[in-house]
Design a protein around this motif. Structure first.
Motif, PDB file in Angstrom:
ATOM      1  N   GLN A   1       0.846  -1.194   0.000  1.00  0.00           N
ATOM      2  CA  GLN A   1       0.000   0.000   0.000  1.00  0.00           C
ATOM      3  C   GLN A   1       0.880   1.241   0.000  1.00  0.00           C
ATOM      4  O   GLN A   1       1.616   1.492   0.957  1.00  0.00           O
ATOM      5  CB  GLN A   1      -0.920   0.019   1.222  1.00  0.00           C
ATOM      6  N   THR A   2       0.808   1.998  -1.080  1.00  0.00           N
ATOM      7  CA  THR A   2       1.509   3.281  -1.118  1.00  0.00           C
ATOM      8  C   THR A   2       0.688   4.310  -0.347  1.00  0.00           C
ATOM      9  O   THR A   2      -0.517   4.438  -0.580  1.00  0.00           O
ATOM     10  CB  THR A   2       1.700   3.750  -2.567  1.00  0.00           C
ATOM     11  N   VAL A   3       1.340   5.010   0.561  1.00  0.00           N
ATOM     12  CA  VAL A   3       0.643   6.021   1.356  1.00  0.00           C
ATOM     13  C   VAL A   3       0.379   7.224   0.473  1.00  0.00           C
ATOM     14  O   VAL A   3       1.291   8.008   0.193  1.00  0.00           O
ATOM     15  CB  VAL A   3       1.451   6.416   2.605  1.00  0.00           C
ATOM     16  N   GLU A   4      -0.859   7.361   0.021  1.00  0.00           N
ATOM     17  CA  GLU A   4      -1.221   8.435  -0.899  1.00  0.00           C
ATOM     18  C   GLU A   4      -1.670   9.697  -0.174  1.00  0.00           C
ATOM     19  O   GLU A   4      -1.467  10.804  -0.673  1.00  0.00           O
ATOM     20  CB  GLU A   4      -2.334   7.956  -1.838  1.00  0.00           C
ATOM     21  N   ARG A   5      -2.274   9.521   1.003  1.00  0.00           N
ATOM     22  CA  ARG A   5      -2.781  10.708   1.708  1.00  0.00           C
ATOM     23  C   ARG A   5      -3.055  10.373   3.166  1.00  0.00           C
ATOM     24  O   ARG A   5      -3.132   9.208   3.557  1.00  0.00           O
ATOM     25  CB  ARG A   5      -4.059  11.213   1.049  1.00  0.00           C
ATOM     26  N   LEU A   6      -3.223  11.424   3.975  1.00  0.00           N
ATOM     27  CA  LEU A   6      -3.672  11.305   5.351  1.00  0.00           C
ATOM     28  C   LEU A   6      -5.048  11.946   5.433  1.00  0.00           C
ATOM     29  O   LEU A   6      -5.240  13.066   4.952  1.00  0.00           O
ATOM     30  CB  LEU A   6      -2.710  12.004   6.314  1.00  0.00           C
ATOM     31  N   ASP A   7      -6.002  11.273   6.034  1.00  0.00           N
ATOM     32  CA  ASP A   7      -7.372  11.772   6.129  1.00  0.00           C
ATOM     33  C   ASP A   7      -7.732  12.103   7.573  1.00  0.00           C
ATOM     34  O   ASP A   7      -7.381  11.356   8.490  1.00  0.00           O
ATOM     35  CB  ASP A   7      -8.379  10.725   5.626  1.00  0.00           C
ATOM     36  N   LEU A   8      -8.439  13.211   7.761  1.00  0.00           N
ATOM     37  CA  LEU A   8      -9.060  13.525   9.045  1.00  0.00           C
ATOM     38  C   LEU A   8     -10.510  13.078   8.927  1.00  0.00           C
ATOM     39  O   LEU A   8     -11.292  13.689   8.201  1.00  0.00           O
ATOM     40  CB  LEU A   8      -8.976  15.021   9.353  1.00  0.00           C
ATOM     41  N   CYS A   9     -10.870  12.013   9.630  1.00  0.00           N
ATOM     42  CA  CYS A   9     -12.181  11.386   9.456  1.00  0.00           C
ATOM     43  C   CYS A   9     -13.042  11.483  10.710  1.00  0.00           C
ATOM     44  O   CYS A   9     -12.531  11.513  11.832  1.00  0.00           O
ATOM     45  CB  CYS A   9     -12.016   9.908   9.092  1.00  0.00           C
TER      46      CYS A   9
ATOM     47  N   TYR B   1     -16.483   4.987   2.448  1.00  0.00           N
ATOM     48  CA  TYR B   1     -15.420   5.374   3.369  1.00  0.00           C
ATOM     49  C   TYR B   1     -15.953   6.401   4.364  1.00  0.00           C
ATOM     50  O   TYR B   1     -17.012   7.007   4.154  1.00  0.00           O
ATOM     51  CB  TYR B   1     -14.243   5.955   2.592  1.00  0.00           C
ATOM     52  N   TYR B   2     -15.225   6.595   5.435  1.00  0.00           N
ATOM     53  CA  TYR B   2     -15.642   7.536   6.472  1.00  0.00           C
ATOM     54  C   TYR B   2     -15.765   8.960   5.924  1.00  0.00           C
ATOM     55  O   TYR B   2     -15.085   9.333   4.974  1.00  0.00           O
ATOM     56  CB  TYR B   2     -14.636   7.538   7.621  1.00  0.00           C
ATOM     57  N   HIS B   3     -16.640   9.735   6.572  1.00  0.00           N
ATOM     58  CA  HIS B   3     -16.751  11.155   6.226  1.00  0.00           C
ATOM     59  C   HIS B   3     -15.396  11.807   6.478  1.00  0.00           C
ATOM     60  O   HIS B   3     -14.856  11.749   7.582  1.00  0.00           O
ATOM     61  CB  HIS B   3     -17.818  11.836   7.087  1.00  0.00           C
ATOM     62  N   THR B   4     -14.847  12.410   5.445  1.00  0.00           N
ATOM     63  CA  THR B   4     -13.515  12.990   5.523  1.00  0.00           C
ATOM     64  C   THR B   4     -13.592  14.510   5.533  1.00  0.00           C
ATOM     65  O   THR B   4     -14.102  15.116   4.589  1.00  0.00           O
ATOM     66  CB  THR B   4     -12.646  12.519   4.335  1.00  0.00           C
ATOM     67  N   GLU B   5     -13.091  15.109   6.591  1.00  0.00           N
ATOM     68  CA  GLU B   5     -13.111  16.560   6.716  1.00  0.00           C
ATOM     69  C   GLU B   5     -12.067  17.211   5.816  1.00  0.00           C
ATOM     70  O   GLU B   5     -12.321  18.237   5.185  1.00  0.00           O
ATOM     71  CB  GLU B   5     -12.859  16.973   8.175  1.00  0.00           C
ATOM     72  N   THR B   6     -10.887  16.611   5.752  1.00  0.00           N
ATOM     73  CA  THR B   6      -9.817  17.126   4.907  1.00  0.00           C
ATOM     74  C   THR B   6      -8.798  16.020   4.680  1.00  0.00           C
ATOM     75  O   THR B   6      -8.768  15.027   5.416  1.00  0.00           O
ATOM     76  CB  THR B   6      -9.127  18.336   5.570  1.00  0.00           C
TER      77      THR B   6
END
Length: 307
Positions: free
Chosen positions: A208-216, A227-232
């Motif tokens: 799994q390539t780490v493409e992004r970090l999500d604030l969920c 997927y979870y509701h993502t704020e940013t």
């Protein structure tokens, strides 16, 4: 000196009052604890379709042996690695958390040094047979991931946004969790036996390539993709901007085909004119090119007259 009835009454009132105070304090502590339960988390989403398919395969294999574990399964669209969990008490704190994540971008970029962070997953493990997860292989990537998690946690802590998460970071990809289905305990299922997934104990699940970090959000309605509701999100890597996506590749492919067809028609028209024209020559001409049609007709007439 024997205790009088009045003293006994006072003592009883004191005991009752003490118990009532204690119960009220307990209720207040309980409410406070519930109000501070984690409701947000920062995650790395799993986007590798091969890994998702294999997780689904494992879950289905387990359910064939123990169907009652259905509600303990983690929905495949929500698969992720958790970096931290916290409680955000207001929209203002949510906005601040989003800003903190965005402001971490330069530090994260420096940490990664322009390289992709690729996480290889293999084998299935468990925590006390209550949480079943796909394991992360050891290697240099683990040190980088630990540093990434620590960086984000420190930024949240500096802004007073890290609440109730004092656990050591232990990255894992959860695929089953008994706490999702508390009624299973009353049905006699208090653990997930490793024998249910023994065929996958040492299986490689993929990178799994780490493409992004999500604030969920844990509580808001999930997105259309499950997927979870993502704020940013903080974009990290994966597909480079210079690399075309599938839609762009399709557009380029179509354009190349159209250009090739156009060139073939032009060449055919030129060969037809050079050979004295033909019954279908006019039909092959591009519509809307009146001048070209007129010229071609004149040329053909001249040729006929010379013959």
């Amino acid at each position: 000196m024997p205790e009088t009835s009045e003293k006994k009454r006072k003592r009883k009132r004191g005991d009752v009052g003490g118990r009532m105070d204690s119960e009220e304090d307990g209720d207040q502590k309980k409410k406070k604890k519930e109000s501070q339960r984690p409701n947000y988390f920062v995650s790395i989403p799993i986007t590798n379709t091969q890994m998702k398919s294999l997780v689904k395969e494992v879950q289905e294999a387990v359910l064939q042996k123990e169907p009652r574990l259905a509600k303990a399964m983690i929905p495949v669209p929500t698969l992720h690695i958790t970096l931290l969990v916290t409680h955000l008490a207001s929209e203002e704190q949510v906005e601040l958390a989003a800003a903190v994540l965005a402001q971490a971008a330069p530090s994260v970029a420096e940490l990664l040094g322009g390289r992709d962070l690729v996480l290889p997953f293999s084998g299935i493990r468990h925590f006390r047979k209550e949480v079943v997860f796909v394991g992360l292989d050891s290697g240099e990537h683990r040190h980088t991931l630990d540093s990434l998690a620590e960086l984000v946690r420190r930024r949240f802590e500096e802004q007073g946004l890290l609440q109730g998460d004092n656990r050591d970071f232990e990255p894992h990809l959860t695929i089953m969790k008994l706490s999702r289905a508390s009624k299973l305990r009353f049905q006699g299922i208090k653990r997930v036996e490793p024998g249910l997934y023994s065929d996958y104990t040492n299986k490689f699940f993929g990178n799994q390539t780490v493409e992004r970090l999500d604030l969920c959000s844990m509580l808001k309605k999930k997105q259309q993709d499950g997927y979870y509701h993502t704020e940013t999100s903080l974009q990290l890597g994966g597909r480079r901007r210079s690399e075309p996506d599938e839609a762009e590749l399709l557009r380029v492919s179509r354009r190349l085909v159209e250009d090739a067809v156009s060139r073939a028609l032009q060449q055919y028209k030129q060969e037809t004119l050079q050979n004295g024209g033909g019954p279908n020559a006019a039909a092959l001409q591009s519509p809307g090119s009146a001048e070209e049609t007129k010229t071609d007709t004149t040329a053909n007439s001249s040729t006929d007259n010379r013959k």
